[in-house]
Scaffold this motif. Structure first.
Motif, mmCIF file in Angstrom:
data_model
loop_
_atom_site.group_PDB
_atom_site.id
_atom_site.type_symbol
_atom_site.label_atom_id
_atom_site.label_comp_id
_atom_site.label_asym_id
_atom_site.label_seq_id
_atom_site.Cartn_x
_atom_site.Cartn_y
_atom_site.Cartn_z
ATOM 1 N N SER A 176 0.860 -1.173 0.000
ATOM 2 C CA SER A 176 0.000 0.000 0.000
ATOM 3 C C SER A 176 0.903 1.231 0.000
ATOM 4 O O SER A 176 2.102 1.143 0.281
ATOM 5 C CB SER A 176 -0.882 0.015 1.253
ATOM 6 O OG SER A 176 -0.077 0.194 2.410
ATOM 7 N N GLN A 177 0.321 2.377 -0.295
ATOM 8 C CA GLN A 177 1.105 3.612 -0.229
ATOM 9 C C GLN A 177 1.641 3.813 1.189
ATOM 10 O O GLN A 177 2.788 4.205 1.370
ATOM 11 C CB GLN A 177 0.254 4.818 -0.638
ATOM 12 C CG GLN A 177 0.014 4.919 -2.112
ATOM 13 C CD GLN A 177 -0.742 6.185 -2.488
ATOM 14 O OE1 GLN A 177 -1.388 6.828 -1.651
ATOM 15 N NE2 GLN A 177 -0.677 6.540 -3.763
ATOM 16 N N ASN A 178 0.808 3.524 2.173
ATOM 17 C CA ASN A 178 1.202 3.702 3.565
ATOM 18 C C ASN A 178 2.358 2.770 3.939
ATOM 19 O O ASN A 178 3.313 3.185 4.603
ATOM 20 C CB ASN A 178 0.001 3.475 4.486
ATOM 21 C CG ASN A 178 0.249 3.990 5.878
ATOM 22 O OD1 ASN A 178 0.709 5.107 6.040
ATOM 23 N ND2 ASN A 178 -0.046 3.171 6.880
ATOM 24 N N ALA A 179 2.282 1.517 3.508
ATOM 25 C CA ALA A 179 3.345 0.558 3.813
ATOM 26 C C ALA A 179 4.659 0.996 3.171
ATOM 27 O O ALA A 179 5.720 0.938 3.810
ATOM 28 C CB ALA A 179 2.962 -0.833 3.333
ATOM 29 N N LEU A 180 4.600 1.450 1.927
ATOM 30 C CA LEU A 180 5.807 1.920 1.265
ATOM 31 C C LEU A 180 6.383 3.135 1.992
ATOM 32 O O LEU A 180 7.593 3.205 2.221
ATOM 33 C CB LEU A 180 5.518 2.266 -0.202
ATOM 34 C CG LEU A 180 6.686 2.830 -0.997
ATOM 35 C CD1 LEU A 180 7.863 1.854 -1.020
ATOM 36 C CD2 LEU A 180 6.244 3.183 -2.413
ATOM 37 N N ALA A 181 5.524 4.061 2.352
ATOM 38 C CA ALA A 181 5.984 5.262 3.069
ATOM 39 C C ALA A 181 6.700 4.883 4.362
ATOM 40 O O ALA A 181 7.762 5.433 4.675
ATOM 41 C CB ALA A 181 4.799 6.184 3.358
ATOM 42 N N GLU A 182 6.136 3.934 5.094
ATOM 43 C CA GLU A 182 6.763 3.507 6.349
ATOM 44 C C GLU A 182 8.112 2.834 6.102
ATOM 45 O O GLU A 182 9.075 3.084 6.821
ATOM 46 C CB GLU A 182 5.839 2.555 7.107
ATOM 47 C CG GLU A 182 4.640 3.244 7.717
ATOM 48 C CD GLU A 182 3.689 2.286 8.413
ATOM 49 O OE1 GLU A 182 4.023 1.083 8.564
ATOM 50 O OE2 GLU A 182 2.591 2.734 8.798
ATOM 51 N N MET A 183 8.186 1.995 5.096
ATOM 52 C CA MET A 183 9.429 1.275 4.812
ATOM 53 C C MET A 183 10.548 2.206 4.348
ATOM 54 O O MET A 183 11.715 1.979 4.635
ATOM 55 C CB MET A 183 9.191 0.192 3.765
ATOM 56 C CG MET A 183 8.352 -0.945 4.280
ATOM 57 S SD MET A 183 8.054 -2.121 2.961
ATOM 58 C CE MET A 183 7.085 -3.329 3.824
ATOM 59 N N VAL A 184 10.175 3.239 3.617
ATOM 60 C CA VAL A 184 11.165 4.162 3.067
ATOM 61 C C VAL A 184 11.427 5.336 4.019
ATOM 62 O O VAL A 184 12.382 6.075 3.829
ATOM 63 C CB VAL A 184 10.696 4.658 1.672
ATOM 64 C CG1 VAL A 184 11.669 5.627 1.055
ATOM 65 C CG2 VAL A 184 10.490 3.487 0.739
ATOM 66 N N HIS A 185 10.593 5.477 5.018
ATOM 67 C CA HIS A 185 10.708 6.568 6.002
ATOM 68 C C HIS A 185 10.438 7.939 5.375
ATOM 69 O O HIS A 185 11.185 8.896 5.573
ATOM 70 C CB HIS A 185 12.075 6.553 6.701
ATOM 71 C CG HIS A 185 12.399 5.246 7.342
ATOM 72 N ND1 HIS A 185 11.718 4.772 8.441
ATOM 73 C CD2 HIS A 185 13.306 4.296 7.024
ATOM 74 C CE1 HIS A 185 12.206 3.591 8.777
ATOM 75 N NE2 HIS A 185 13.157 3.279 7.929
ATOM 76 N N VAL A 186 9.376 7.970 4.568
ATOM 77 C CA VAL A 186 8.877 9.227 4.032
ATOM 78 C C VAL A 186 7.394 9.305 4.398
ATOM 79 O O VAL A 186 6.806 8.328 4.850
ATOM 80 C CB VAL A 186 9.066 9.344 2.496
ATOM 81 C CG1 VAL A 186 10.539 9.282 2.128
ATOM 82 C CG2 VAL A 186 8.275 8.300 1.744
ATOM 83 N N SER A 187 6.805 10.448 4.167
ATOM 84 C CA SER A 187 5.395 10.593 4.513
ATOM 85 C C SER A 187 4.503 9.943 3.470
ATOM 86 O O SER A 187 4.884 9.791 2.302
ATOM 87 C CB SER A 187 5.030 12.076 4.647
ATOM 88 O OG SER A 187 5.029 12.693 3.374
#
Length: 109
Positions: A20-31
């Motif tokens: 998900s967009q949220n999962a990717l954001a968390e993994m990459v440490h971006v918003s």
């Protein structure tokens, strides 16, 4: 045009990995907003965020902006790393050798 190519490449690779967009954001440490903006062709991502995303998703920024969305596999990365250490003359020799090898392999198949 560059925003569309980048947004499409990020979204395609994210979906390919079932993130998900949220999962990717968390993994990459971006918003989450950063991911959403990139995929929706909005805003201009900070270089640091673009670098983190491209590194995590194994996207070549050059390839993205040239319309080539396929991530580079580890063998290609190793080949390029080796060639980057060579002189131009050695690179030309390696290219000729590779072409000859591939030609011989295709003839034997």
């Amino acid at each position: 045009m560059a925003k569309k190519l980048l947004g499409d490449a990020v979204k395609e690779e994210r979906l390919r990995r079932n993130l998900s967009q949220n999962a990717l954001a968390e993994m990459v440490h971006v918003s989450l907003r950063t991911i959403s903006d990139i995929e929706n062709y909005n805003g201009n991502p900070r270089f640091e965020n673009l670098y983190l995303l491209a590194s995590y998703l194994n996207l070549s920024i050059d390839a993205v902006f040239n319309g080539e969305n396929e991530p580079m596999d580890s063998t290609m990365k190793q080949i390029i790393a080796e060639l980057n250490q060579c002189s131009n003359e050695t690179k030309r020799l390696a290219l000729g050798t590779l072409r000859g090898l591939l030609s011989a392999v295709s003839q034997n198949q």
